[in-house]
Design an enzyme around this catalytic site. Sequence first.
Site, PDB file in Angstrom:
ATOM      1  N   THR A 254      48.244  28.615  40.403  1.00 39.91           N
ATOM      2  CA  THR A 254      47.253  29.850  40.086  1.00 39.91           C
ATOM      3  C   THR A 254      48.114  30.865  39.335  1.00 39.91           C
ATOM      4  OG1 THR A 254      48.003  30.837  42.007  1.00 39.91           O
ATOM      5  CG2 THR A 254      45.936  29.523  42.325  1.00 39.91           C
TER       6      THR A 254
ATOM      7  N   GLU B  76      42.051  27.107  43.528  1.00 33.96           N
ATOM      8  CA  GLU B  76      41.890  26.467  44.767  1.00 33.96           C
ATOM      9  C   GLU B  76      40.826  25.731  45.156  1.00 33.96           C
ATOM     10  OE1 GLU B  76      42.924  29.714  43.853  1.00 33.96           O
ATOM     11  OE2 GLU B  76      44.327  30.308  45.198  1.00 33.96           O
TER      12      GLU B  76
ATOM     13  N   LYS C 232      38.549  52.138  45.936  1.00 30.70           N
ATOM     14  CA  LYS C 232      38.036  52.715  47.224  1.00 30.70           C
ATOM     15  C   LYS C 232      37.899  54.204  47.621  1.00 30.70           C
ATOM     16  CE  LYS C 232      39.776  48.412  48.989  1.00 30.70           C
ATOM     17  NZ  LYS C 232      40.926  47.786  48.468  1.00 30.70           N
TER      18      LYS C 232
ATOM     19  N   TRP D 138      33.077  51.676  48.965  1.00 30.44           N
ATOM     20  CA  TRP D 138      33.771  50.744  47.814  1.00 30.44           C
ATOM     21  C   TRP D 138      33.005  51.088  46.574  1.00 30.44           C
ATOM     22  CZ3 TRP D 138      33.788  45.551  50.749  1.00 30.44           C
ATOM     23  CH2 TRP D 138      34.952  45.404  51.557  1.00 30.44           C
TER      24      TRP D 138
HETATM   25  P1  AMP Z   1      41.448  31.107  38.805  1.00 29.48           P
HETATM   26  O1  AMP Z   1      41.898  30.496  39.995  1.00 29.48           O
HETATM   27  O2  AMP Z   1      42.443  31.604  37.771  1.00 29.48           O
HETATM   28  O3  AMP Z   1      40.243  30.359  37.743  1.00 29.48           O
HETATM   29  O4  AMP Z   1      40.680  32.551  38.960  1.00 29.48           O
HETATM   30  C1  AMP Z   1      39.571  32.555  40.222  1.00 29.48           C
HETATM   31  C2  AMP Z   1      39.104  33.858  39.978  1.00 29.48           C
HETATM   32  O5  AMP Z   1      38.410  34.172  38.957  1.00 29.48           O
HETATM   33  C3  AMP Z   1      38.159  34.004  41.302  1.00 29.48           C
HETATM   34  O6  AMP Z   1      38.444  34.443  42.195  1.00 29.48           O
HETATM   35  C4  AMP Z   1      37.343  35.350  40.769  1.00 29.48           C
HETATM   36  O7  AMP Z   1      37.987  36.515  41.156  1.00 29.48           O
HETATM   37  C5  AMP Z   1      37.301  35.070  39.053  1.00 29.48           C
HETATM   38  N1  AMP Z   1      36.070  34.398  38.720  1.00 29.48           N
HETATM   39  C6  AMP Z   1      36.081  33.093  38.352  1.00 29.48           C
HETATM   40  N2  AMP Z   1      34.611  33.039  38.016  1.00 29.48           N
HETATM   41  C7  AMP Z   1      34.023  34.248  38.049  1.00 29.48           C
HETATM   42  C8  AMP Z   1      32.622  34.668  37.698  1.00 29.48           C
HETATM   43  N3  AMP Z   1      31.920  33.899  37.211  1.00 29.48           N
HETATM   44  N4  AMP Z   1      32.343  35.836  37.863  1.00 29.48           N
HETATM   45  C9  AMP Z   1      33.203  36.642  38.260  1.00 29.48           C
HETATM   46  N5  AMP Z   1      34.474  36.600  38.693  1.00 29.48           N
HETATM   47  C10 AMP Z   1      34.754  35.018  38.525  1.00 29.48           C
END
Ligand code: AMP
Length: 541
Positions: free
Chosen positions: A184, A329, A439, A444
């Site tokens: 990640t 994940e 916050k 929120w």
């Molecule tokens: P990654 O593992 O780098 O792809 O990041 C995942 C994170 O990206 C998620 O937990 C979200 O916070 C954000 N994310 C992915 N898709 C979206 C979406 N369509 N809208 C808002 N946040 C997103």
Amino acid sequence: MQGLMMNYPLTLDRILEHANRIYPHKRISTKQIDGSMHRYTYADLYSRVKRLANVLRKLGVNPGDRVGTFAWNNYQHLELYYAIPGAGAVCHTLNIRLFPDQLTYVVNHAEDKVVFIDGTLLPLFERVADKIETVEHYVLFNVPPGVESKLPNTVMYEDLMADVDDDFEWAVTDENTAMGLCYTSGTTGNPKGVLYSHRSMYLHTIGECHPNALDLSSRDIVLPVVPQFHAMAWGLPYACALSGAELVMPGPHLKPAPLAQLIDEEKVTVPAGVPSIWNALYHELKANPRDISHVRALVVGGSAMPRSLIEAYEEQLGVNVLHAWGMTEMSPVGTVCQLQDHHQQLPNHQKWDVKAKQGYVVAGVEMRITNDAGEELPWDGATMGEVQVRGPWIARQYFRVDPTPDSFTADGWFRTGDVATLSEDGYMQITDRTKDLVKSGGEWISSVALENALMAHPGVMEAAVIAIPDDQWQERPLAVVVPAPDAGELTADELNAHLAPNFAKFWLPDEYVFVEEIPKTSVGKFDKKVLRYRHAQGELG
Ligand code: AMP
């Protein structure tokens, strides 16, 4: 009593076998460094993957070994996506945009044995080479003429391929064998590895192709702009082979103008990428119109697609936007925002309201939202809670890290760290990352909602909202805004007046900072960690 059906392992080689048998003629096109197109078919891919699996054996790669890839989206990277798992090893996609320390960390943590490197990226890898501990061979492809490698033990991809034949027996019989490893991007601490299995990726592939998800078929031509080093390019290299969709790989050509050209000339039906890419592409298409009428779904995920940008694509360019959400994940796809029957009668602006949500779960994924005490919250479209998921393509542990309660609950759910509402009909709307929420006075404030509303202002190109410490309220929102090129003079008052009709007064940012650019992470998201740091250093506001 047990069922009497075959115990048929779900391994990725079956997907490639299927593509070779049913869609051997379907094309895979790559835009090469020099701008020319390399084209071949699934039949060619199949034969080269088998050769490459033999190459891996010759290099001493054994089942279970990790093999790194450091490359753009291209046909060689695709071959690695199949050959490494086909040989029983683990395809470890390395993010080319990591800082040197992080890159060193992930290669050493994974103990990669061989790393395949796109020659155009050699200087990025050479920076860390002397700190790499376990790599025995570097294999290079696409090396530009005149470039000499400074890495030890390098061999050339095509030389190795020329030396072997395409007779290879797939190595994996246990579907739970690891096939891929992706770290990640890690906003705090060291990056964490997600170790996919053949079974998890196979089931994810079927889920992703489902009509209520991306609805991929042999009528599609898919352009993964999302990099192959990020969350397995959202699984598209596997989903396309399973469904017989053609693939167009952009190589390093990720600027708006070449992307627009590629979508137009290759008759792409499904381009897939993050909102910042589509934002730039929109401005390009407005300035230099092209025929993109063949696009049936502009897939967007990775960050929230602002509603205003969805409206702009839908109304001004006639493009259907398909919003999806997921995480490394989660292999990564969790939800897709397909409209349902009961939305069809809605006026357009209400349809776009729905499309701005992240959608409902792909069949196979279960979802709930919970409060801080871990209690499940109602699906009423208003109550915000932490999103938790479980299913056959969700991680149950990080690679070489014992599961901790901050990531995995005692009753077997993965904690996403996203905060969202769920509507009665199952549509998730992300309001924030838990750590990005503001916050204020015990309430929120959603930074994402403010950003989306700000980006709907015609004078705003990009906007990111962060929490800044406040003596009275604990935290308050600060908006960092990039004005649109022709915006003229923008003021905080004007932007707050624009927000006021839609938000409680205490949500409105106290401070605005106007900048030329918002820093982005290695995968193109607003880098709020950098913004918070700059603010703490007194460089913002
Ligand atoms: P990654 O593992 O780098 O792809 O990041 C995942 C994170 O990206 C998620 O937990 C979200 O916070 C954000 N994310 C992915 N898709 C979206 C979406 N369509 N809208 C808002 N946040 C997103």
